[in-house]
Design a protein around this motif. Structure first.
Motif, short mmCIF file in Angstrom:
data_model
loop_
_atom_site.label_atom_id
_atom_site.label_comp_id
_atom_site.label_asym_id
_atom_site.label_seq_id
_atom_site.Cartn_x
_atom_site.Cartn_y
_atom_site.Cartn_z
N VAL A 198 4.27 3.27 8.84
CA VAL A 198 4.37 3.36 7.39
C VAL A 198 5.85 3.40 7.00
CG1 VAL A 198 3.88 4.78 5.36
CG2 VAL A 198 2.18 4.60 7.18
N PRO A 199 6.32 2.47 6.17
CA PRO A 199 7.72 2.53 5.71
C PRO A 199 7.96 3.80 4.90
CG PRO A 199 6.72 0.39 5.23
CD PRO A 199 5.61 1.30 5.64
N ALA A 200 9.09 4.44 5.11
CA ALA A 200 9.39 5.70 4.43
C ALA A 200 9.32 5.56 2.91
CB ALA A 200 10.76 6.20 4.85
N GLU A 201 9.76 4.42 2.41
CA GLU A 201 9.78 4.22 0.96
C GLU A 201 8.38 4.07 0.36
OE1 GLU A 201 10.79 0.19 2.89
OE2 GLU A 201 11.23 2.33 3.20
N LYS A 202 7.38 3.89 1.22
CA LYS A 202 5.99 3.78 0.76
C LYS A 202 5.25 5.11 0.84
CE LYS A 202 5.70 -0.71 -0.08
NZ LYS A 202 5.29 -1.24 -1.41
N LEU A 203 5.96 6.18 1.18
CA LEU A 203 5.32 7.47 1.42
C LEU A 203 5.79 8.52 0.41
CD1 LEU A 203 3.52 9.27 3.19
CD2 LEU A 203 5.49 9.64 4.68
N THR A 204 4.82 9.20 -0.21
CA THR A 204 5.09 10.33 -1.10
C THR A 204 4.46 11.57 -0.50
OG1 THR A 204 5.07 8.90 -3.06
CG2 THR A 204 4.80 11.27 -3.42
N ILE A 205 5.21 12.68 -0.51
CA ILE A 205 4.68 13.91 0.07
C ILE A 205 4.70 15.02 -0.97
CG2 ILE A 205 5.42 13.23 2.37
CD1 ILE A 205 7.71 15.26 2.16
N TYR A 206 3.83 15.99 -0.78
CA TYR A 206 3.78 17.16 -1.66
C TYR A 206 3.49 18.40 -0.84
CZ TYR A 206 1.99 20.71 -4.82
OH TYR A 206 1.78 21.89 -5.47
N ASN A 207 4.16 19.48 -1.16
CA ASN A 207 3.85 20.77 -0.57
C ASN A 207 3.94 21.85 -1.64
OD1 ASN A 207 3.37 22.06 2.24
ND2 ASN A 207 4.87 23.42 1.30
N ARG A 208 3.06 22.82 -1.54
CA ARG A 208 3.04 23.90 -2.53
C ARG A 208 4.39 24.59 -2.61
NH1 ARG A 208 -1.56 28.24 -1.53
NH2 ARG A 208 -0.35 28.33 0.41
N LYS A 232 14.34 8.24 2.29
CA LYS A 232 13.64 7.23 1.49
C LYS A 232 12.26 7.68 1.01
CE LYS A 232 15.98 3.13 3.36
NZ LYS A 232 15.79 1.82 4.03
N ILE A 233 11.72 8.74 1.59
CA ILE A 233 10.41 9.19 1.12
C ILE A 233 10.55 9.84 -0.25
CG2 ILE A 233 9.53 9.56 3.46
CD1 ILE A 233 9.80 12.54 3.01
N GLN A 234 9.45 9.87 -0.99
CA GLN A 234 9.43 10.49 -2.31
C GLN A 234 8.78 11.88 -2.21
OE1 GLN A 234 10.87 8.82 -4.96
NE2 GLN A 234 11.41 7.38 -3.32
N VAL A 235 9.32 12.85 -2.91
CA VAL A 235 8.73 14.19 -2.97
C VAL A 235 8.14 14.37 -4.36
CG1 VAL A 235 9.15 16.67 -2.92
CG2 VAL A 235 10.29 15.17 -1.26
N ALA A 236 6.82 14.56 -4.41
CA ALA A 236 6.14 14.75 -5.69
C ALA A 236 6.31 16.19 -6.16
CB ALA A 236 4.66 14.42 -5.56
N LYS A 237 6.50 16.36 -7.44
CA LYS A 237 6.68 17.70 -8.00
C LYS A 237 5.34 18.42 -8.18
CE LYS A 237 11.08 16.95 -8.29
NZ LYS A 237 11.98 17.57 -7.28
N ASP A 238 4.26 17.64 -8.26
CA ASP A 238 2.93 18.24 -8.39
C ASP A 238 1.90 17.29 -7.80
OD1 ASP A 238 2.34 16.28 -10.43
OD2 ASP A 238 3.36 17.59 -11.88
N MET A 267 0.85 -1.19 0.00
CA MET A 267 0.00 0.00 0.00
C MET A 267 0.88 1.24 0.00
SD MET A 267 -3.28 0.75 -0.03
CE MET A 267 -4.12 -0.69 0.66
N ASN A 268 0.61 2.16 -0.92
CA ASN A 268 1.38 3.40 -1.01
C ASN A 268 0.58 4.56 -0.42
OD1 ASN A 268 3.68 2.32 -2.40
ND2 ASN A 268 2.43 2.20 -4.24
N TRP A 269 1.26 5.41 0.32
CA TRP A 269 0.62 6.50 1.05
C TRP A 269 1.08 7.84 0.48
CZ3 TRP A 269 -2.27 5.19 5.64
CH2 TRP A 269 -2.22 3.82 5.97
N GLY A 270 0.18 8.82 0.52
CA GLY A 270 0.53 10.16 0.08
C GLY A 270 0.04 11.19 1.09
N ILE A 271 0.82 12.24 1.30
CA ILE A 271 0.42 13.32 2.20
C ILE A 271 0.58 14.64 1.47
CG2 ILE A 271 1.01 14.58 4.31
CD1 ILE A 271 1.66 11.95 5.65
N ILE A 272 -0.53 15.36 1.35
CA ILE A 272 -0.54 16.68 0.71
C ILE A 272 -0.54 17.74 1.80
CG2 ILE A 272 -1.85 18.27 -0.75
CD1 ILE A 272 -3.10 15.79 -2.11
N SER A 332 0.69 7.95 -7.65
CA SER A 332 1.55 6.98 -6.98
C SER A 332 1.02 6.53 -5.62
CB SER A 332 2.95 7.58 -6.79
OG SER A 332 2.91 8.72 -5.96
N SER A 333 -0.18 7.00 -5.22
CA SER A 333 -0.67 6.74 -3.86
C SER A 333 -2.02 6.04 -3.85
CB SER A 333 -0.78 8.05 -3.08
OG SER A 333 0.44 8.76 -3.07
#
Length: 269
Positions: free
Chosen positions: A25-35, A49-55, A1-6, A62-63
């Motif tokens: 939640v494993p860090a590699e399973k987490l994607t985050i985004y901030n304006r 290990k977390i992913q940062v989404a560009k948009d 399961m992949n997690w995302g936090i906006i 991915s989540s």
């Protein structure tokens, strides 16, 4: 399961940190985004290990479970930006009380939940409040509760009780801290106790009180009964509180209820 936090403000960054550090939640399973991208990248420095989404679209794609951790009036911008891209298998999680789960269900095809965290979750304690939408699958209900058990006690509440419940578990630490700061000041004003000493005594008393309750050694009523000796000092203090507290807490809850109603008027998704 992949997690995302906006959103990586106070609550978003707290969730990122506690979910990873607690092992929820494993860090590699987490994607985050901030304006403001730099804020998300700063968090990535701590958790490489977390992913940062560009948009937003990149995070959504991915989540499987996506948390929206922004102010209520920013929800519409996010929902509009992601319109038409949700799937029925995805789960959208709101962390704010003014945005109701049924509002989100009307504008997205995905499963919806609300989870209101507390600053006490930093210590992997306290409560997280849960409200589930009609479309959420049982496996996602179970997964969310199991995940938040790592950092809190998950408690499900009805929509009509979400504000007052949030006052207790989420706003409560600020309210109690304010009262205790007044308590500390009064100890100095009346009896001359130095502020640092009064602060240390108060903090340790609160930790001890919390342990008594956490270990279910006593209830609040039993604590008052055990400490209060007939004709003693505690009884005099309690009587003074009873005589002077007035409608303090009623006024507090009335104020938060009124603000909640006002906020809801301005939520348009």
């Amino acid at each position: 399961m992949n997690w995302g936090i906006i959103g990586t403000g106070n609550m978003g960054s707290m969730l990122i940190s506690t979910l990873i550090k607690s092992g929820a939640v494993p860090a590699e399973k987490l994607t985050i985004y901030n304006r403001t991208l730099e804020k998300a990248e700063k968090i990535q420095e701590e958790f490489p290990k977390i992913q940062v989404a560009k948009d937003l679209a990149a995070l959504q794609n991915s989540s499987d479970i996506i948390f929206i951790c922004v102010k209520p009036h920013h929800y519409k911008n996010i929902i509009d930006a992601l319109e038409g891209k949700w799937t029925e298998d995805q789960c959208l999680v709101s962390i704010t009380s003014p945005v109701a789960v049924d509002q989100l269900e009307k504008v997205t095809p995905c499963q919806v939940a609300r989870i209101v965290p507390s600053i006490t979750n930093h210590a992997w304690s306290g409560v997280s409040l849960f409200t589930f939408g009609a479309k959420i699958k049982q496996e996602n209900r179970d997964l969310l509760k199991q995940t938040f058990q790592h950092i809190s006690t998950p408690i499900e509440v009805k929509e009509e009780h979400i504000r007052v419940a949030s006052d207790i578990v989420s706003c409560g630490p600020a309210f109690i801290s304010y009262l205790l700061s007044q308590w500390i000041t009064a100890a100095g004003d009346v009896a001359g106790l130095p502020k640092d000493k009064a602060t240390s005594l108060t903090e340790n008393m609160m930790v001890g009180l919390g342990e008594l309750l956490a270990q279910k050694i006593m209830t609040l009523e039993e604590l008052m009964e055990k400490v209060t000796v007939k004709g003693g000092v505690t009884g005099e203090g309690l009587q003074a509180l009873e005589d002077h507290i007035g409608p303090l807490f009623q006024k507090m809850f009335e104020a938060t209820q009124n603000k909640h109603k006002e906020d809801k008027k301005h939520i348009h998704l």
